[in-house]
Design an enzyme around this catalytic site. Structure first.
Site, PDB file in Angstrom:
ATOM      1  N   HIS A  13       0.830  -1.204   0.000  1.00 44.67           N
ATOM      2  CA  HIS A  13       0.000   0.000   0.000  1.00 44.67           C
ATOM      3  C   HIS A  13       0.866   1.257   0.000  1.00 44.67           C
ATOM      4  CE1 HIS A  13      -3.132   2.631   2.172  1.00 44.67           C
ATOM      5  NE2 HIS A  13      -3.584   2.425   0.956  1.00 44.67           N
ATOM      6  N   ARG A  14       0.702   2.073  -1.021  1.00 45.33           N
ATOM      7  CA  ARG A  14       1.529   3.278  -1.199  1.00 45.33           C
ATOM      8  C   ARG A  14       3.012   2.894  -1.202  1.00 45.33           C
ATOM      9  NH1 ARG A  14      -1.827   7.106   3.180  1.00 45.33           N
ATOM     10  NH2 ARG A  14      -3.859   6.209   2.677  1.00 45.33           N
ATOM     11  N   GLU A  40       0.601  -0.495  -4.712  1.00 44.45           N
ATOM     12  CA  GLU A  40      -0.457   0.463  -5.023  1.00 44.45           C
ATOM     13  C   GLU A  40       0.129   1.855  -4.876  1.00 44.45           C
ATOM     14  OE1 GLU A  40      -3.985   2.985  -3.320  1.00 44.45           O
ATOM     15  OE2 GLU A  40      -1.977   2.630  -2.531  1.00 44.45           O
ATOM     16  N   ASP A  42      -1.157   6.286  -5.323  1.00 45.64           N
ATOM     17  CA  ASP A  42      -2.250   7.238  -5.546  1.00 45.64           C
ATOM     18  C   ASP A  42      -1.749   8.349  -6.456  1.00 45.64           C
ATOM     19  OD1 ASP A  42      -4.042   6.158  -3.325  1.00 45.64           O
ATOM     20  OD2 ASP A  42      -2.222   6.677  -2.216  1.00 45.64           O
ATOM     21  N   HIS A  55      -1.071  11.153  -2.041  1.00 48.02           N
ATOM     22  CA  HIS A  55      -2.358  10.714  -1.503  1.00 48.02           C
ATOM     23  C   HIS A  55      -3.304  11.867  -1.179  1.00 48.02           C
ATOM     24  CE1 HIS A  55      -5.261   9.394   1.549  1.00 48.02           C
ATOM     25  NE2 HIS A  55      -5.246   8.259   0.886  1.00 48.02           N
ATOM     26  N   GLU A 115      -4.197   4.240  -8.380  1.00 50.03           N
ATOM     27  CA  GLU A 115      -5.476   4.766  -7.882  1.00 50.03           C
ATOM     28  C   GLU A 115      -5.601   6.242  -8.239  1.00 50.03           C
ATOM     29  OE1 GLU A 115      -6.376   4.509  -3.630  1.00 50.03           O
ATOM     30  OE2 GLU A 115      -7.913   6.035  -3.973  1.00 50.03           O
ATOM     31  N   LYS A 117      -7.171   9.832  -7.932  1.00 48.97           N
ATOM     32  CA  LYS A 117      -7.871  10.658  -6.939  1.00 48.97           C
ATOM     33  C   LYS A 117      -8.110  12.044  -7.531  1.00 48.97           C
ATOM     34  CE  LYS A 117      -6.290   8.497  -2.593  1.00 48.97           C
ATOM     35  NZ  LYS A 117      -7.571   7.931  -2.177  1.00 48.97           N
ATOM     36  N   ASP A 236       0.370  -2.046   4.339  1.00 44.76           N
ATOM     37  CA  ASP A 236       1.497  -1.112   4.470  1.00 44.76           C
ATOM     38  C   ASP A 236       2.809  -1.856   4.659  1.00 44.76           C
ATOM     39  OD1 ASP A 236      -0.179   1.147   4.391  1.00 44.76           O
ATOM     40  OD2 ASP A 236      -0.568   1.017   6.552  1.00 44.76           O
TER      41      ASP A 236
HETATM   42  O1  G3P Z   1      -6.673   1.385  -2.996  1.00 40.38           O
HETATM   43  C1  G3P Z   1      -6.765   1.011  -1.653  1.00 40.38           C
HETATM   44  C2  G3P Z   1      -6.583   2.192  -0.745  1.00 40.38           C
HETATM   45  O2  G3P Z   1      -5.411   2.850  -1.112  1.00 40.38           O
HETATM   46  C3  G3P Z   1      -7.742   3.138  -0.777  1.00 40.38           C
HETATM   47  O3  G3P Z   1      -7.694   4.123   0.193  1.00 40.38           O
HETATM   48  O4  G3P Z   1      -7.200   6.358   1.054  1.00 40.38           O
HETATM   49  O5  G3P Z   1      -5.447   4.614   1.155  1.00 40.38           O
HETATM   50  O6  G3P Z   1      -6.075   5.647  -1.021  1.00 40.38           O
HETATM   51  P1  G3P Z   1      -6.551   5.236   0.343  1.00 40.38           P
HETATM   52 MG    MG Z   2      -4.839   4.479  -2.334  1.00 41.27          MG
END
Ligand code: G3P
Ligand code: MG
Length: 244
Positions: A13-14, A40, A42, A55, A115, A117, A236
């Site tokens: 994540h990130r 992943e 953003d 993010h 992702e 945003k 994470d």
């Molecule tokens: O894509 C999963 C997760 O990243 C979504 O929430 O706020 O961490 O971007 P957020």
């Molecule tokens: Mg995300």
């Protein structure tokens, strides 16, 4: 119904947000070092329309900058320190562009979930900009990226332009979600782990969708979710399992 093949079981994540400043190249290098197969990230558009990996809508939490990211040109964003907030060891780590991030991730041999945003009214521009970059730099031989968003408008816009699978992001399952995901030809639902119940998983798989859940940082929780049939988790900590 069983989980579907071909989806990453674990997605950093990130990058590896537990170990390095989120959404930076350092985080993607760290994820690769820890054995992540997918990450992943953003994206947001800066002033001038270039997609950057970030993010929040505001700069304050993860940089030494001030105000809304969308009001800053790329050269202004590039002068910011996106690492020290996490640890002085990452001082002057910059905000990467999507292009820089994808080139790095591909070189590291990982898959990627991008992702999107968007700010209000930005969906069309963001989809076009993100897909242009990804089509330019993402190797055809690499696993297809997963394009995801909480924005229905983004996914509806991407439906006919995106050559890759799309993930429909939401916090909680509801019955209408299956129709909304179907209407944009999403391949997966990406939901929060917090509200997930076994009947949701069955309904999602019944509808032919994969299920990815965020954000899971406990090994026992990851194993519980996989046992329930979840296809993949965002974490994470790509080292999660070696610690479990
Ligand atoms: O894509 C999963 C997760 O990243 C979504 O929430 O706020 O961490 O971007 P957020
Ligand atoms: Mg995300």
């Amino acid at each position: 119904m069983n989980s579907q093949p071909g989806w990453p079981r674990l997605i950093g994540h990130r990058g590896a947000a537990k170990w390095a400043p989120e959404n930076t190249l350092a985080s993607f290098f760290c994820a690769a070092d820890l054995g992540a197969e997918w990450v992943e990230l953003d994206i947001r558009l800066c002033k001038g329309g270039i997609p950057v990996v970030f993010h929040d809508a505001e700069l304050e939490r993860t940089t030494n900058g001030l105000g809304r990211l969308a009001l800053h040109r790329l050269d202004e964003l590039k002068s910011l320190d996106a690492g020290t907030w996490f640890s002085p060891r990452f001082r002057d780590e910059p905000i990467p562009t999507l292009e820089e991030a994808l080139s790095t991730i591909a070189r590291l041999g990982m898959g990627v979930n991008i992702e999107l945003k968007p700010d209000q009214g930005e969906a069309v521009e963001m989809v076009q900009a993100a897909l242009a970059v990804a089509k330019k730099v993402w190797p055809e031989t690499a696993p297809p990226p997963l394009i995801s968003s909480f924005s229905h408008e983004v996914l509806a816009q991407a439906k006919d332009l995106c050559p890759w699978p799309m993930g429909y992001l939401a916090e909680r399952f509801d019955q209408g979600l299956l129709d909304r995901a179907g209407s944009v030809r999403a391949a997966s639902l990406n939901l929060s782990a917090n509200y997930l119940r076994p009947p949701h998983i069955a309904a999602i798989h019944q509808a032919g969708l994969a299920l990815l859940v965020y954000t899971v940082n406990e090994p026992t929780e990851a194993r519980r979710l996989w046992a329930m049939g979840v296809d993949g988790i965002f974490t994470d900590d790509p080292k999660l399992l070696s610690e479990g």
